[in-house]
Scaffold this motif. Sequence first.
Motif, PDB file in Angstrom:
ATOM      1  N   LEU A 230      52.244  39.411  43.309  1.00  0.00           N
ATOM      2  CA  LEU A 230      53.158  38.310  43.031  1.00  0.00           C
ATOM      3  C   LEU A 230      52.861  37.106  43.918  1.00  0.00           C
ATOM      4  CD1 LEU A 230      56.518  40.293  42.714  1.00  0.00           C
ATOM      5  CD2 LEU A 230      55.060  39.452  40.869  1.00  0.00           C
ATOM      6  N   ALA A 231      52.658  37.350  45.225  1.00  0.00           N
ATOM      7  CA  ALA A 231      52.430  36.251  46.154  1.00  0.00           C
ATOM      8  C   ALA A 231      51.154  35.490  45.821  1.00  0.00           C
ATOM      9  CB  ALA A 231      52.370  36.796  47.586  1.00  0.00           C
ATOM     10  N   VAL A 232      50.078  36.213  45.569  1.00  0.00           N
ATOM     11  CA  VAL A 232      48.797  35.563  45.277  1.00  0.00           C
ATOM     12  C   VAL A 232      48.851  34.822  43.946  1.00  0.00           C
ATOM     13  CG1 VAL A 232      46.358  35.996  44.771  1.00  0.00           C
ATOM     14  CG2 VAL A 232      47.448  37.149  46.694  1.00  0.00           C
ATOM     15  N   SER A 233      49.475  35.418  42.927  1.00  0.00           N
ATOM     16  CA  SER A 233      49.563  34.743  41.629  1.00  0.00           C
ATOM     17  C   SER A 233      50.388  33.466  41.731  1.00  0.00           C
ATOM     18  CB  SER A 233      50.163  35.679  40.590  1.00  0.00           C
ATOM     19  OG  SER A 233      51.489  36.045  40.926  1.00  0.00           O
ATOM     20  N   ILE A 234      51.438  33.467  42.547  1.00  0.00           N
ATOM     21  CA  ILE A 234      52.248  32.260  42.743  1.00  0.00           C
ATOM     22  C   ILE A 234      51.424  31.175  43.434  1.00  0.00           C
ATOM     23  CG2 ILE A 234      54.197  31.310  44.040  1.00  0.00           C
ATOM     24  CD1 ILE A 234      55.688  33.905  43.473  1.00  0.00           C
ATOM     25  N   PHE A 235      50.648  31.561  44.450  1.00  0.00           N
ATOM     26  CA  PHE A 235      49.850  30.565  45.166  1.00  0.00           C
ATOM     27  C   PHE A 235      48.802  29.933  44.250  1.00  0.00           C
ATOM     28  CE2 PHE A 235      46.098  29.387  47.683  1.00  0.00           C
ATOM     29  CZ  PHE A 235      46.661  28.432  48.506  1.00  0.00           C
ATOM     30  N   PHE A 236      48.142  30.743  43.445  1.00  0.00           N
ATOM     31  CA  PHE A 236      47.113  30.187  42.569  1.00  0.00           C
ATOM     32  C   PHE A 236      47.737  29.383  41.434  1.00  0.00           C
ATOM     33  CE2 PHE A 236      44.285  32.832  44.918  1.00  0.00           C
ATOM     34  CZ  PHE A 236      43.037  32.265  44.754  1.00  0.00           C
ATOM     35  N   ALA A 237      48.979  29.697  41.064  1.00  0.00           N
ATOM     36  CA  ALA A 237      49.681  28.833  40.115  1.00  0.00           C
ATOM     37  C   ALA A 237      49.955  27.473  40.749  1.00  0.00           C
ATOM     38  CB  ALA A 237      50.982  29.496  39.672  1.00  0.00           C
ATOM     39  N   LEU A 238      50.342  27.485  42.022  1.00  0.00           N
ATOM     40  CA  LEU A 238      50.535  26.223  42.747  1.00  0.00           C
ATOM     41  C   LEU A 238      49.255  25.408  42.810  1.00  0.00           C
ATOM     42  CD1 LEU A 238      52.759  26.958  45.891  1.00  0.00           C
ATOM     43  CD2 LEU A 238      53.319  25.512  43.950  1.00  0.00           C
ATOM     44  N   SER A 239      48.129  26.086  42.973  1.00  0.00           N
ATOM     45  CA  SER A 239      46.853  25.377  43.110  1.00  0.00           C
ATOM     46  C   SER A 239      46.456  24.647  41.834  1.00  0.00           C
ATOM     47  CB  SER A 239      45.749  26.358  43.508  1.00  0.00           C
ATOM     48  OG  SER A 239      45.466  27.271  42.452  1.00  0.00           O
ATOM     49  N   VAL A 240      47.029  25.047  40.690  1.00  0.00           N
ATOM     50  CA  VAL A 240      46.728  24.342  39.437  1.00  0.00           C
ATOM     51  C   VAL A 240      47.181  22.891  39.526  1.00  0.00           C
ATOM     52  CG1 VAL A 240      47.188  24.277  36.944  1.00  0.00           C
ATOM     53  CG2 VAL A 240      46.829  26.458  38.091  1.00  0.00           C
TER      54      VAL A 240
END
Length: 426
Positions: A230-240
């Motif tokens: 969950l944490a990593v997927s949220i961060f990479f969503a932010l990076s978009v």
Amino acid sequence: MGVFFKKDFLVYWRDRKEMLIALFMPLALILVLGFALPNWVENSNESLEMSVALVVKDRHEEGVHDFQESLKNMSISTEEKNELSKAAANFQPEALLMNMFGDDEVEGFLQVAALDDQTAQLQLKEEKVEAIITIPEAYTLAALNKLLLHEGDGAVLTLTALENSMKVNILQNMLDGFLGAVNYQAALDSGMEGQESKGEGELALANSPVGGLEQIEGVDMITSFQYYALAVSIFFALSVSTTTASKSITEKREMVFMRLLLAGTHPFRYLSGKVGSTLCMSLLQSWVLIMVSHFLFQLFPGKSLIFWIGLTLIIFMLCLTVAALSALYTAMLFRMKDADVATGISFILLVVLGVIGGNLVPIYILPDWLMNIGSVTPNGLALMSMIQWIQGSPFQELWLPILYQGVFFIVILAASLWIFPRRGRI
């Protein structure tokens, strides 16, 4: 908006290399973090320190005596009665529990005070203790009946907490180990027929979990793989959002936006394309990461459709905020003369949000004041909402975080529209 959305979406879609990196890099991070940091108890930290009340209602000696008395009325051989009686005398769950709490490493972050039930409940309400461990009445007798005679429903060890937290999860992990030790001790001492030839591992497996049930009030366990996925997927969503802004640098350099203005296009249509494409790409990336992680690491086995609907809603609201951030970063890029400065600011903000929101580092290692700040950031709020949803919180408790995400979206989007250059100002 449709033409601009299509343009920005195709810009993403044609960069296949970047899309593959955005998929495989987070999966690799989840795999590494999940195996490298599997147990939060091993990472004792100042923020892990907690006070726990221990309430013992059970009368151990009385329970052993009642069990041994019940054996006299059973139609079994004298030898079997003696073996069961001896096993009951050696059964000491409270002593095992105190030995666990007396370990040097455990004492470094866990303070346990023996209190009566009324005092413990009062201190829990006043937040002087963070949890209560209760050994209920007739625990010994119920456990012995289940462990040695396979009768009854077993004994329930109760952990009570006011709210879900990482510390409560850690304490639950410790109690899991304690209950396993109780079952294992009873299995070794019982002398049941047909198990003398088994190895220790098989013996423990054969008798667990036959007794010593654990009840956590309102709290379900969250695994390290679930947290990091969950944490990593949220961060990479932010990076978009930062990726969207960085792709606008080329359009600014080649005067694409200027030509759109000369063609009579409203500036906000250009920005709306960025918002729409970012929303779709962040949603797509988040769901692909979570679903691939789910099948690779068995994140959410047996979850109902309601669970997936709730998780989808949380992700959607997060991606709305990410889309608004992309508009803000794009507006900053067009406002500033130096595009590199705007890109640097957006990257620094991304890293700061990732750290304090618990995406780049486990949130439990942060100081309490920083954890409080991180819990009100869009990504931190989404992570906490997902954790609470996994831990079984009712859907009603998600409405406030979802509302906050909506407020973030509106405020950030309004700010980006306000600073975005209009005709005659670029």
